[in-house]
Enzyme design. Structure first.
Site, PDB file in Angstrom:
ATOM      1  N   THR B  88       0.687  -1.254  -0.032  1.00 40.90           N
ATOM      2  CA  THR B  88      -0.099  -0.145   0.039  1.00 40.90           C
ATOM      3  C   THR B  88       0.988   1.185   0.004  1.00 40.90           C
ATOM      4  O   THR B  88       0.702   2.261  -0.775  1.00 40.90           O
ATOM      5  CB  THR B  88      -0.967  -0.032   1.376  1.00 40.90           C
ATOM      6  OG1 THR B  88      -1.611  -1.300   1.269  1.00 40.90           O
ATOM      7  CG2 THR B  88      -1.827   1.038   1.148  1.00 40.90           C
ATOM      8  N   THR B 164       1.957  -4.744   4.656  1.00 38.99           N
ATOM      9  CA  THR B 164       2.180  -5.054   5.970  1.00 38.99           C
ATOM     10  C   THR B 164       1.883  -6.595   6.287  1.00 38.99           C
ATOM     11  O   THR B 164       2.277  -7.216   7.460  1.00 38.99           O
ATOM     12  CB  THR B 164       1.029  -4.400   6.667  1.00 38.99           C
ATOM     13  OG1 THR B 164      -0.430  -4.625   6.210  1.00 38.99           O
ATOM     14  CG2 THR B 164       1.164  -2.773   6.624  1.00 38.99           C
ATOM     15  N   ASP B 165       1.306  -7.311   5.451  1.00 36.03           N
ATOM     16  CA  ASP B 165       0.778  -8.682   5.688  1.00 36.03           C
ATOM     17  C   ASP B 165       1.971  -9.500   6.157  1.00 36.03           C
ATOM     18  O   ASP B 165       1.972 -10.410   7.066  1.00 36.03           O
ATOM     19  CB  ASP B 165       0.008  -9.362   4.619  1.00 36.03           C
ATOM     20  CG  ASP B 165      -1.259  -9.283   4.590  1.00 36.03           C
ATOM     21  OD1 ASP B 165      -1.865  -8.230   5.374  1.00 36.03           O
ATOM     22  OD2 ASP B 165      -2.099  -9.947   4.085  1.00 36.03           O
ATOM     23  N   LYS B 241       2.151  -8.471  13.372  1.00 32.36           N
ATOM     24  CA  LYS B 241       1.006  -7.735  13.268  1.00 32.36           C
ATOM     25  C   LYS B 241      -0.159  -8.257  13.890  1.00 32.36           C
ATOM     26  O   LYS B 241      -0.657  -9.417  13.432  1.00 32.36           O
ATOM     27  CB  LYS B 241       0.706  -7.771  11.486  1.00 32.36           C
ATOM     28  CG  LYS B 241      -0.508  -7.045  11.084  1.00 32.36           C
ATOM     29  CD  LYS B 241      -0.663  -7.185   9.530  1.00 32.36           C
ATOM     30  CE  LYS B 241      -1.955  -6.229   9.139  1.00 32.36           C
ATOM     31  NZ  LYS B 241      -1.934  -6.309   7.632  1.00 32.36           N
TER      32      LYS B 241
END
Lengths: 421, 421
Positions: B88, B164-165, B241
Site C-alpha cells: 500500500t 504489512t501482511d 501484526k
C-alpha cells in the site's frame, strides 16, 4: 507400605518419588508425584522404599459409590457439579482418587480445597485424567455428555477442571455442542498446588462462584491479573491462552472479558462477588440441549511465506480446512488454485487471520477477491482455533456448513466494531 | 491516450479503471487502480476509453538511469535509500514508475510524499512490486542484496517500503541475513493513500527519521497508536501484526517497543524526534556484512487438538520443522514418535508456543521431557514465524543448526524475564 506414605518406586529403569495413593486396580501402584501429577506403576517387579510413613492422612479404603458422604446436603445452597478432566488443578482434587476413580464426593472436594466449604453442595465425576495437550474430540463428546447429564440431574452450575494448554479449544467445543441453562465454567491452574504461587485455590473458588451466577454460557475462569485480586470470566469461544507461564495467561481477544469474580468478596461469600460487564445469556434463558456430533477430518493450516504449496495438497478430501492467513485473510497467490480445487471437491474452506485481532475482509485486495471467487468462506473475526472447532461441529450438524460459519452461534463472532473508514 | 489520463481498460472480461502510467514494456498497459495498486494489462485486444485527460501531471518519458535529478544534493543532509517492494505505501511512491521501472529518484519520492522534503538526500530502487502475501525467500535475498549495496554505496540509512501482511517475516529475514552499521527501517501502510485515514505520509516521515537515527538494527516503523502522535520502532525479529486493519496493528511481543518517533517533533525537524527506550546496537558499531543463503525446505506446523498425525508425516525429509505447540511447548503424545523419527532422519525440529508471549519450557511436564528425549529443540521465547525464518537461515549458514537456534543472533530471543517461581 500404606496409602499416605512417601515412597520411592523403582521399576524398569524409571524412578518415581511421591505419596502413595489408594488404587482400585490391584496390579497398579498410584503415586502422586511432587509436581502434582499421579502416575500408575505396574506393581509387578517394582521396588518400593517407604521414605516416610503417613505423610498424608488418607483412609486406606476406596470410596464406595453408594456410600453417603459425611457432609450433609444443605437445601439452602445450590448444587455444583465438578467434572475433572486432568491437568494441574484436577491433581489437587484427585490426589486421593488418583487416576482410577470415576466419581468423587463432597468430602474429596473439601479435603482438597477446604476453601470451597459452605459455598455449595458438591458432587463430582472424572471424565478423563490427561494432560490437556492429549485432549481430543472424542473426550470433548464425553465431556459434553457428562455436563448434560449433570445439569439434567439438577446441577445449578458445572465447573470443569481442565489443563490450561487446550482449555480454549474444549470450551469452544462445549459452547457449540451444548445449549445450557446454567453456567459451565472451565478452570485450571498454571502452577501446581505444591508451589507457593499456585493459583489453584483462588481459581477453584472463583469458578464455583461463577457457576452459581446468573449466566447460561460456557465460560473460562482464570486469574485476571498477576495479583490475587480477581478472576476474569471469558466467553469460551473468544478466549486464548496468550502466555506460556503467567497466571493471568488467559485473555478475551478483541473485547473486555464478560465479567469478573472479586476474590476478597468471594472469600466473604458476598453475593455481589461475580459481576458481569457485558451482555450475556441469563440463567434459565436457554433450554438444555446437546448436539454432540463432530466431523473429525478438519484441519487448521497456518500460512507462512516460503511454505510449500504441497502442504495444502495434503488436505485433499478433508471435510473442512481452516486457513490461518495473513492480514485481512490472504495466502500466496500460488495457493489459491489448490484451495479452489478443494472447494470444488466439496471441502469447506474457511479463511481466518493469524493477526488474532480484527476481522478478515477479502473484498479489499485482489488476493482476497480471488479467494472469494475460489469459494473460500470468510471467517469474520473468529479465532482460528475456534473456527476449526466450529467447522468440525457445523459439518456434522448443519445442512449448509459454509453459511453456518458466517453466523454467530455461540458468541464466537463479535459485533462489527466501528468500521475503519 | 497518454500517461496521466484516467482510463477504463476492457480486456478478456476484465475491466480496470484508473490512471494510465508510463510503461517500459510496449506490450503492456500499466494502470494505477483507485485502490492504489498498479496492474499490467496486455495491450493486444484491450479496449481503452479515456475518461479524463491529464489527471496526473506525468511526463510521458521514462526516467533514464543516467539522468540527474533536478533536486540538488545537499551535503549537510544524510542520504537515505528508499527500497520499494510493493504494498500500500509503495503504491504512493510508485505511481509514476509503475510496475516496470527499477529505479526512481528524489523527484519521484518528493512528488509522492512532499513532506519528505528537506530531511535527506534520497535515492530509490524497486526490488519488487507485489502484494506482501506473495513475498517469498527469493525476494528476501534480492532485498538483502539491494540493502547491502545501498549501504556499501554510502546510504546513511535504508527505508524498505513493504506490504504489512508479511512485513514481520521479511524484517526477520533481513535481520538474520545482514549485519548493518545503519538503520534498516521497514514501513508500510494499513490504509491506502486515497483514504482520509491513510497512515502512509506519517509512517514514511517517521521511517526516514528512524533511518537517520543512531541505530544499527533492522526495525519496523508503524503507527504507535490509533492517533497520529507517534510511530513505534519495533525490533524486526520481535514484531507482529496483531490486528487485521488498525493502523497501530504492529506490536513488539513480550516487551516495550525499542523506541518511538514523535511525529510533531519530526515534522518540526527536531533532532530529538527519535527516542530509543531500550538497549540497541548503535550506528557504526557493526561492520557491514551479508550471509544471504537460506534453506528452502522448512515448514511451520501449528498443532491443534484433533489434528491428524499424518499431517506431520508430510514433513518427512524436510531440512527443518518449527512446531507451534500449546502452552509451554506441547503436542499430543501421539505426535512425538513422528517428530522423533524426523529428528533421526536429520530434520531439525524446533518447538515454539502458540501462546505468543512467554518462553517454552519442556522440562516441566512429561510431554515436554518426552519431546526433549526425542531430540526436539526448545525455541525459547521466539515468535513461531521468526523461528521459521531463523531455522531457514541457520540451516544454510551454521554447522550446528540446533545449537544456533538456542542462541540469540538478532534480538529474537529476549533475556529471561523474572523467573516464575
Amino acid at each position: 507400605m500404606n496409602p499416605g506414605d512417601r515412597v520411592r518406586v523403582d521399576r524398569a529403569d524409571q524412578t518415581y518419588e511421591g505419596v502413595l495413593l489408594p488404587s482400585s486396580d490391584a496390579e497398579q501402584l498410584v503415586v502422586k508425584l511432587d509436581g502434582g501429577y499421579n502416575v500408575g506403576v505396574l506393581r509387578e517387579d517394582a521396588d518400593v522404599d517407604v521414605l516416610e510413613s503417613g505423610v498424608y492422612d488418607i483412609e486406606g479404603d476406596e470410596p464406595d459409590e453408594g456410600e453417603s458422604s459425611t457432609i450433609e446436603f444443605d437445601e439452602d445452597l445450590p448444587t455444583i457439579s465438578l467434572i475433572s478432566t486432568g491437568g494441574t488443578i484436577a491433581s489437587t482434587v484427585d490426589y486421593r482418587t488418583g487416576a482410577v476413580t470415576a466419581q468423587f464426593d463432597a468430602e474429596d472436594v473439601l479435603r482438597a480445597v477446604p476453601d470451597l466449604a459452605g459455598r455449595a453442595n458438591y458432587r463430582g465425576r472424572v471424565v478423563a485424567n490427561i494432560l490437556s495437550e492429549n485432549m481430543d474430540p472424542g473426550i470433548w463428546q464425553e465431556l459434553a455428555h457428562a455436563v448434560h447429564e449433570e445439569i439434567e440431574q439438577g446441577a445449578d452450575g458445572v465447573v470443569v477442571m481442565h489443563g490450561t494448554d487446550t482449555m480454549q479449544y474444549s470450551a469452544s467445543a462445549l459452547a457449540f455442542m451444548l445449549d445450557t441453562p446454567v453456567p459451565v465454567v472451565f478452570t485450571g491452574s498454571q502452577r501446581s498446588a505444591d508451589r507457593p504461587s499456585s493459583d489453584n485455590v483462588m481459581n477453584a473458588v472463583c469458578a464455583v462462584e461463577a457457576a452459581k451466577s446468573d449466566c447460561a454460557e460456557v465460560l473460562v475462569c482464570m486469574h485476571g491479573s498477576e495479583s490475587d485480586d480477581d478472576c476474569a470470566l471469558h466467553r469460551g469461544t473468544r478466549v486464548r491462552k496468550n502466555h506460556t507461564s503467567r497466571r493471568d495467561a488467559f485473555e478475551t481477544v478483541g473485547a473486555e472479558p464478560l465479567g469478573v469474580v472479586d476474590y476478597d468478596a468471594a472469600a466473604d461469600e458476598d453475593p455481589e462477588a461475580v459481576r458481569f460487564r457485558r451482555e450475556h445469556a441469563e440463567r434459565d434463558s436457554v433450554d438444555l440441549d446437546i448436539e454432540p456430533a463432530l466431523a473429525s477430518d478438519v484441519e487448521l493450516v497456518k500460512f507462512t511465506p516460503g511454505m510449500d504449496p504441497a502442504f495444502l495438497e495434503y488436505c485433499e478430501g478433508k471435510a473442512g480446512v481452516v486457513v490461518e492467513g495473513t492480514g485481512l485473510g490472504h495466502v500466496h497467490t500460488d495457493f489459491i488454485p489448490t484451495l479452489e480445487s478443494h472447494v470444488d471437491d466439496g471441502t469447506t474452506v474457511v479463511m481466518t487471520s493469524q493477526c488474532l485481532e480484527g476481522r478478515v475482509c477479502d473484498r479489499v485486495y485482489d488476493t482476497g477477491r480471488d479467494l472469494l471467487d475460489a469459494g473460500v468462506v470468510e471467517g469474520e473475526d473468529m479465532l482460528p482455533g475456534t473456527a476449526k472447532v466450529k467447522l468440525m461441529w457445523v459439518l456434522a450438524n448443519r445442512d449448509d456448513p459454509a453459511a453456518a460459519m458466517g453466523e454467530d452461534l455461540a458468541g464466537e463472532i463479535q459485533e462489527r466494531s466501528v468500521p475503519w473508514e
